[in-house]
Design an enzyme around this catalytic site. Structure first.
Site, PDB file in Angstrom:
ATOM      1  N   GLU A  48       0.837  -1.206   0.000  1.00 33.78           N
ATOM      2  CA  GLU A  48       0.000   0.000   0.000  1.00 33.78           C
ATOM      3  C   GLU A  48       0.871   1.256   0.000  1.00 33.78           C
ATOM      4  O   GLU A  48       0.588   2.225  -0.696  1.00 33.78           O
ATOM      5  CB  GLU A  48      -0.907   0.004   1.241  1.00 33.78           C
ATOM      6  CG  GLU A  48      -2.059  -0.963   1.178  1.00 33.78           C
ATOM      7  CD  GLU A  48      -3.298  -0.325   0.589  1.00 33.78           C
ATOM      8  OE1 GLU A  48      -3.797   0.665   1.143  1.00 33.78           O
ATOM      9  OE2 GLU A  48      -3.747  -0.819  -0.452  1.00 33.78           O
ATOM     10  N   ASP A  97      -6.874  -0.004   5.127  1.00 36.79           N
ATOM     11  CA  ASP A  97      -7.357  -1.035   4.202  1.00 36.79           C
ATOM     12  C   ASP A  97      -6.748  -2.398   4.489  1.00 36.79           C
ATOM     13  O   ASP A  97      -7.469  -3.406   4.591  1.00 36.79           O
ATOM     14  CB  ASP A  97      -7.054  -0.630   2.753  1.00 36.79           C
ATOM     15  CG  ASP A  97      -7.895   0.546   2.292  1.00 36.79           C
ATOM     16  OD1 ASP A  97      -8.840   0.906   3.012  1.00 36.79           O
ATOM     17  OD2 ASP A  97      -7.602   1.107   1.222  1.00 36.79           O
TER      18      ASP A  97
END
Length: 214
Positions: A40, A51
């Protein structure tokens, strides 16, 4: 290194409970979360970690950045059983560009933008309060609906909305439901908060309208 990761002891990564459900070992989930977080960071040039944490461990978390050098993620102990319909707008977006645009608007008018961000923080806090309350689901849902609607209005004001997102929000509104963009906005996905009693026929109708809208 990646080969070192592959050598990690995952000889018994799964276990099954008395109801037959299969779960991953916590240390394996932690390993997955760590590597997902690193990816990420690469993709978004710095990510919150929300997330990958929720995807790995489930549930809901609260992200706080009171100290920019030390953001925190706190897992919520309770969370309302929410029904969500996720809609992909088919609009690509660049998180770095969107965040950069918000930063420019903040630098140009810090008082106004700061007020929007403060209200967003209050909304997050209100959601935590609702989650921790012992009130009936119907009452919790009514409060969450307002928070979703208010948050979407603020996201529009800070400049991360998109015409396709507005279309989905409008379609949801036709059925008495609230919707909100996800992530950095500017496209991507929108979630529609379904009512606990929303029927399959209403979900089908929304899905058909969204598909017809392109």
């Amino acid at each position: 290194s990646f080969p070192a990761l592959m050598q990690t002891d995952i000889s018994a990564p799964l276990w099954r409970n008395e109801n037959g459900r299969v779960f991953a070992r916590q240390d394996v989930l932690g390993c997955i979360n760590d590597w997902a977080g690193k990816l990420e960071d690469v993709i978004h040039c710095g990510a919150s970690g929300v997330d990958n944490t929720v995807s790995s461990f489930g549930g809901a978390v609260r992200f706080e950045k009171a100290d920019p050098s030390n953001p925190t993620l706190t897992k919520l102990q309770t969370c309302p059983a929410l029904r969500l319909l996720v809609v992909f707008t088919k609009v690509p977006r660049n998180t770095k560009t969107l965040v950069g645009g918000v930063r420019e608007r903040y630098n140009a008018d810090p008082d106004t933008m700061g007020g929007y961000f403060e209200r967003m923080g209050q909304i997050a806090g209100d959601f935590v309060s609702v989650s921790e309350s012992k009130r009936p689901l119907e009452e919790q849902h009514t409060e969450v609906e307002k928070l979703v609607s208010d948050n979407q209005e603020l996201l529009d004001l800070i400049g991360v909305n998109h015409e396709k997102i507005k279309e989905v929000v409008a379609i949801a509104s036709e059925h008495g439901l609230k919707a909100k963009l996800t992530g950095a906005g500017g496209g991507g996905c929108v979630f529609i908060l379904l009512h606990p009693t929303t029927s399959d026929s209403v979900v089908d109708a929304i899905s058909n309208q969204v598909a017809s809208a392109g």
